[in-house]
Design a protein around this motif. Structure first.
Motif, mmCIF file in Angstrom:
data_model
loop_
_atom_site.group_PDB
_atom_site.id
_atom_site.type_symbol
_atom_site.label_atom_id
_atom_site.label_comp_id
_atom_site.label_asym_id
_atom_site.label_seq_id
_atom_site.Cartn_x
_atom_site.Cartn_y
_atom_site.Cartn_z
ATOM 1 N N GLU A 38 -0.051 4.028 -10.972
ATOM 2 C CA GLU A 38 -1.178 3.116 -10.803
ATOM 3 C C GLU A 38 -2.507 3.841 -10.981
ATOM 4 O O GLU A 38 -2.672 4.980 -10.534
ATOM 5 N N GLN A 39 -3.449 3.157 -11.619
ATOM 6 C CA GLN A 39 -4.797 3.703 -11.794
ATOM 7 C C GLN A 39 -5.838 2.881 -11.031
ATOM 8 O O GLN A 39 -6.948 3.349 -10.803
ATOM 9 N N HIS A 40 -5.478 1.654 -10.661
ATOM 10 C CA HIS A 40 -6.417 0.757 -9.980
ATOM 11 C C HIS A 40 -5.667 -0.114 -8.993
ATOM 12 O O HIS A 40 -4.524 -0.504 -9.249
ATOM 13 N N VAL A 41 -6.318 -0.435 -7.889
ATOM 14 C CA VAL A 41 -5.847 -1.475 -6.988
ATOM 15 C C VAL A 41 -6.767 -2.671 -7.174
ATOM 16 O O VAL A 41 -7.983 -2.558 -7.037
ATOM 17 N N VAL A 42 -6.181 -3.800 -7.528
ATOM 18 C CA VAL A 42 -6.918 -5.054 -7.676
ATOM 19 C C VAL A 42 -6.420 -5.995 -6.585
ATOM 20 O O VAL A 42 -5.205 -6.180 -6.434
ATOM 21 N N THR A 43 -7.331 -6.562 -5.804
ATOM 22 C CA THR A 43 -6.910 -7.462 -4.740
ATOM 23 C C THR A 43 -7.902 -8.607 -4.594
ATOM 24 O O THR A 43 -8.911 -8.656 -5.296
ATOM 25 N N GLU A 44 -7.600 -9.539 -3.705
ATOM 26 C CA GLU A 44 -8.432 -10.723 -3.525
ATOM 27 C C GLU A 44 -9.355 -10.542 -2.319
ATOM 28 O O GLU A 44 -8.989 -9.893 -1.324
ATOM 29 N N HIS A 45 -10.541 -11.146 -2.359
ATOM 30 C CA HIS A 45 -11.511 -11.017 -1.273
ATOM 31 C C HIS A 45 -10.910 -11.367 0.083
ATOM 32 O O HIS A 45 -11.204 -10.708 1.084
ATOM 33 N N VAL A 46 -10.040 -12.376 0.107
ATOM 34 C CA VAL A 46 -9.513 -12.868 1.368
ATOM 35 C C VAL A 46 -8.693 -11.805 2.113
ATOM 36 O O VAL A 46 -8.591 -11.851 3.346
ATOM 37 N N ILE A 47 -8.122 -10.847 1.402
ATOM 38 C CA ILE A 47 -7.339 -9.783 2.056
ATOM 39 C C ILE A 47 -7.880 -8.389 1.762
ATOM 40 O O ILE A 47 -7.307 -7.396 2.215
ATOM 41 N N ALA A 48 -8.982 -8.289 1.012
ATOM 42 C CA ALA A 48 -9.464 -6.983 0.544
ATOM 43 C C ALA A 48 -9.746 -6.016 1.682
ATOM 44 O O ALA A 48 -9.414 -4.825 1.608
ATOM 45 N N ASP A 49 -10.381 -6.494 2.764
ATOM 46 C CA ASP A 49 -10.686 -5.598 3.880
ATOM 47 C C ASP A 49 -9.417 -5.103 4.564
ATOM 48 O O ASP A 49 -9.341 -3.947 4.997
ATOM 49 N N ALA B 148 1.723 -3.452 -12.285
ATOM 50 C CA ALA B 148 2.445 -3.665 -11.026
ATOM 51 C C ALA B 148 1.838 -4.855 -10.290
ATOM 52 O O ALA B 148 0.621 -5.048 -10.307
ATOM 53 N N ILE B 149 2.682 -5.651 -9.657
ATOM 54 C CA ILE B 149 2.202 -6.767 -8.853
ATOM 55 C C ILE B 149 2.986 -6.809 -7.547
ATOM 56 O O ILE B 149 4.200 -6.594 -7.528
ATOM 57 N N HIS B 150 2.254 -7.038 -6.460
ATOM 58 C CA HIS B 150 2.862 -7.152 -5.136
ATOM 59 C C HIS B 150 2.577 -8.554 -4.620
ATOM 60 O O HIS B 150 1.421 -8.911 -4.373
ATOM 61 N N THR B 151 3.629 -9.367 -4.471
ATOM 62 C CA THR B 151 3.459 -10.774 -4.145
ATOM 63 C C THR B 151 4.793 -11.361 -3.720
ATOM 64 O O THR B 151 5.849 -10.812 -4.030
ATOM 65 N N GLN B 152 4.727 -12.496 -3.028
ATOM 66 C CA GLN B 152 5.925 -13.275 -2.733
ATOM 67 C C GLN B 152 5.942 -14.555 -3.574
ATOM 68 O O GLN B 152 6.801 -15.409 -3.383
ATOM 69 N N VAL C 125 0.834 -1.209 0.000
ATOM 70 C CA VAL C 125 0.000 0.000 0.000
ATOM 71 C C VAL C 125 0.865 1.254 0.000
ATOM 72 O O VAL C 125 0.597 2.222 -0.726
ATOM 73 N N SER C 126 1.933 1.232 0.798
ATOM 74 C CA SER C 126 2.803 2.420 0.844
ATOM 75 C C SER C 126 3.436 2.683 -0.514
ATOM 76 O O SER C 126 3.572 3.840 -0.930
ATOM 77 N N TYR C 127 3.809 1.611 -1.227
ATOM 78 C CA TYR C 127 4.399 1.772 -2.547
ATOM 79 C C TYR C 127 3.368 2.318 -3.550
ATOM 80 O O TYR C 127 3.677 3.204 -4.357
ATOM 81 N N VAL C 128 2.156 1.778 -3.509
ATOM 82 C CA VAL C 128 1.114 2.251 -4.426
ATOM 83 C C VAL C 128 0.841 3.738 -4.199
ATOM 84 O O VAL C 128 0.757 4.522 -5.158
ATOM 85 N N LEU C 129 0.722 4.138 -2.945
ATOM 86 C CA LEU C 129 0.398 5.546 -2.659
ATOM 87 C C LEU C 129 1.591 6.458 -2.933
ATOM 88 O O LEU C 129 1.410 7.594 -3.378
ATOM 89 N N MET C 130 2.792 5.979 -2.671
ATOM 90 C CA MET C 130 3.983 6.764 -3.005
ATOM 91 C C MET C 130 4.017 7.061 -4.498
ATOM 92 O O MET C 130 4.310 8.191 -4.923
ATOM 93 N N SER C 131 3.711 6.050 -5.279
ATOM 94 C CA SER C 131 3.714 6.191 -6.738
ATOM 95 C C SER C 131 2.551 7.054 -7.215
ATOM 96 O O SER C 131 2.714 7.941 -8.053
ATOM 97 N N LYS C 132 1.367 6.792 -6.678
ATOM 98 C CA LYS C 132 0.160 7.478 -7.145
ATOM 99 C C LYS C 132 0.182 8.961 -6.817
ATOM 100 O O LYS C 132 -0.376 9.783 -7.566
ATOM 101 N N THR C 133 0.814 9.327 -5.713
ATOM 102 C CA THR C 133 0.865 10.740 -5.338
ATOM 103 C C THR C 133 2.106 11.430 -5.886
ATOM 104 O O THR C 133 2.227 12.657 -5.767
#
Length: 488
Positions: free
Chosen positions: A254-265, A378-382, A236-244
């Protein structure tokens, strides 16, 4: 009549500039690699020394972005660019293979037409000037009219630098009367060797249909996929650093954040904690009307503006420390009628929930195919296997992993070459998928020595061929005689 005079004057200015640039480039053609490198190093130092002043001028003139971030962009386009191309061979004989007995000679295009946008004016002007001269070319800048002053000042200080080293100032020049007709003349003129087009889609298409070689950049519409194995806080910090960064004016942001239901909240909560404001349904509708301009496209008034200011345009009062406005979108919300699925060039994000990585993959594909095909993702994953899966399936030229998309795509936080012209490949209508460097601004002349003797047929093989031909002739004659006897 006044408009016609201005257009004609602009066209004549371009023709004069091309003649002067061609003459200056002929002088540069006699420079050695060391002499050209000295020019480049001096230009980079000038860009670095003037980074702050030019950034201030750009923000004051255009109203886009942030001074501090434009300083960073000026430094990437000067200091960091020069460092990355320092050892690059671009003049004269650039390679030799003693085994194959081949040599390669760099042949400059001559005059580069550099189209410069208002969103990244001074940094793009520095960048295109440096890579053009590094490759042995002169460059003529076509500035966006709303950034004419800051671009002209950038060119002025670079010209002074060249003159101080005894090089022709006309290796770099800028149109003082930028018009569509003048820019069209610059692109179509036979004296132009290649076009570097950074700007709107219409301008890029015009460059490719000009009749001259062109390297252009299509729109970006970057999805950022935060996968379940990601470090959510860091992602999240990387996305916002880039977006701002510069209020979202970089096409790789970035124009969109796409995530999975299991971690979306969890992702949503972290975004709120780091300064995002999630719009409700009514507020989303108001901001969508602000995103859409009077002609149905992106409203230029929101480009490079802070989130709080954009909210006010929509009649909303939000916390003063809000960094990004976010609208949750349904899985089906992709397309012209959904402005949050567009490239927004401002601190606005769409937020999408998906069932799993497979559905996220498909959604990213839809977003890119709607707008931004060939650009970046962009993808954030291990999960390195997932990265490989995305790399094989996504129609992008840059897949940046666990880094801010803006910074990663332009080469600030990755091993990609520093660049402000990011090719989108054939899927994005571009002639290259690379970050454009001096290596794209010359042709190669190949010198190839003979290393094998041509193989002549042996006497035995020639005799065998003759014998075979004779046998075929006899057989054909025999068949013909038999057929005639039967006819009797």
């Amino acid at each position: 009549m006044e408009l016609l005079d201005k257009d004609l004057s602009s066209i004549q200015e371009v023709r004069n500039l091309i003649r002067r640039a061609s003459a200056a480039q002929k002088v540069l053609a006699d420079y050695s690699q060391a002499q050209v490198d000295a020019l480049v190093e001096a230009m980079a130092r000038t860009g670095e020394a003037n980074a702050t002043r030019l950034a201030e001028m750009a923000v004051e003139e255009t109203g886009f972005g942030k001074v501090q971030d434009k300083i960073t962009k000026n430094l990437i386009a000067s200091k960091h660019l020069a460092e990355s191309i320092r050892s690059m061979r671009t003049i004269g004989f650039i390679s030799e293979d003693p085994v194959k007995k081949m040599q390669e000679v760099a042949v400059p295009y001559g005059v580069v037409a550099g189209l410069v946008p208002s969103t990244n004016p001074t940094s793009t002007a520095i960048y295109k000037s440096i890579i053009s001269i590094k490759a042995g070319n002169a460059v003529i800048i076509s500035p966006h009219p709303s950034a004419l002053k800051c671009i002209s000042e950038t060119v002025r200080v670079l010209r002074e630098t060249l003159q101080s080293l005894g090089a022709p100032a006309d290796l770099i020049n800028v149109m003082s009367q930028p018009t569509l007709e003048g820019t069209s003349e610059l692109m179509k003129n036979s004296g132009t060797g290649i076009i570097l087009a950074t700007g709107g889609s219409a301008m890029v298409k015009a460059a490719y249909s000009s009749g001259n070689p062109a390297l252009g950049v299509g729109p970006g519409n970057v999805p950022a996929f935060i996968e379940r194995t990601a470090d959510i806080k860091k992602a999240v910090s990387y996305v916002l650093m880039s977006k701002t960064f510069d209020n979202g004016t970089v096409c790789a942001s970035e124009q969109h954040v796409v995530t999975e239901h299991v971690i979306a909240d969890q992702v949503k909560a972290e975004m709120i904690a780091q300064g995002c404001y999630f719009l409700n349904e009514v507020e989303t509708a108001k901001i969508e009307r602000v995103i859409m301009g009077p002609k149905g496209g992106l409203n230029a008034k929101i480009v490079g503006k802070p989130a709080v200011e954009i909210a006010r345009m929509g009649g909303l009062e939000i916390p003063a420390d809000t960094r990004v406005l976010v609208a949750e979108q349904g899985r089906e919300c992709v397309g012209k009628q959904y402005p949050f699925s567009w490239e927004k060039l401002s601190p606005l994000l769409g937020f999408y929930r998906t069932t799993d990585a497979h559905e996220a993959c498909e959604l990213c594909l839809e977003l890119l195919n709607y707008e931004g095909a060939g650009h970046s993702l962009a993808i954030h994953t291990q999960n390195d296997d997932l990265v490989r899966e995305f790399a094989l399936k996504k129609p992008v030229s840059r897949l940046v992993v666990n880094t801010p998309s803006t910074h990663g795509a332009v080469g600030a936080t990755t091993g990609l070459p520093p660049a402000f012209t990011l090719g989108c490949g054939s899927v994005g209508g571009s002639a290259t998928s690379d970050n454009v460097t001096p290596l794209h601004l010359f042709n190669k002349r190949y010198v190839a020595y003979g290393i094998r003797e041509p193989q002549a047929p042996s006497l035995a093989q020639a005799a065998a061929n003759q014998s075979s031909a004779t046998e075929m002739d006899i057989e054909a004659i025999t068949r013909m005689v038999i057929e005639r006897l039967k006819a009797l």
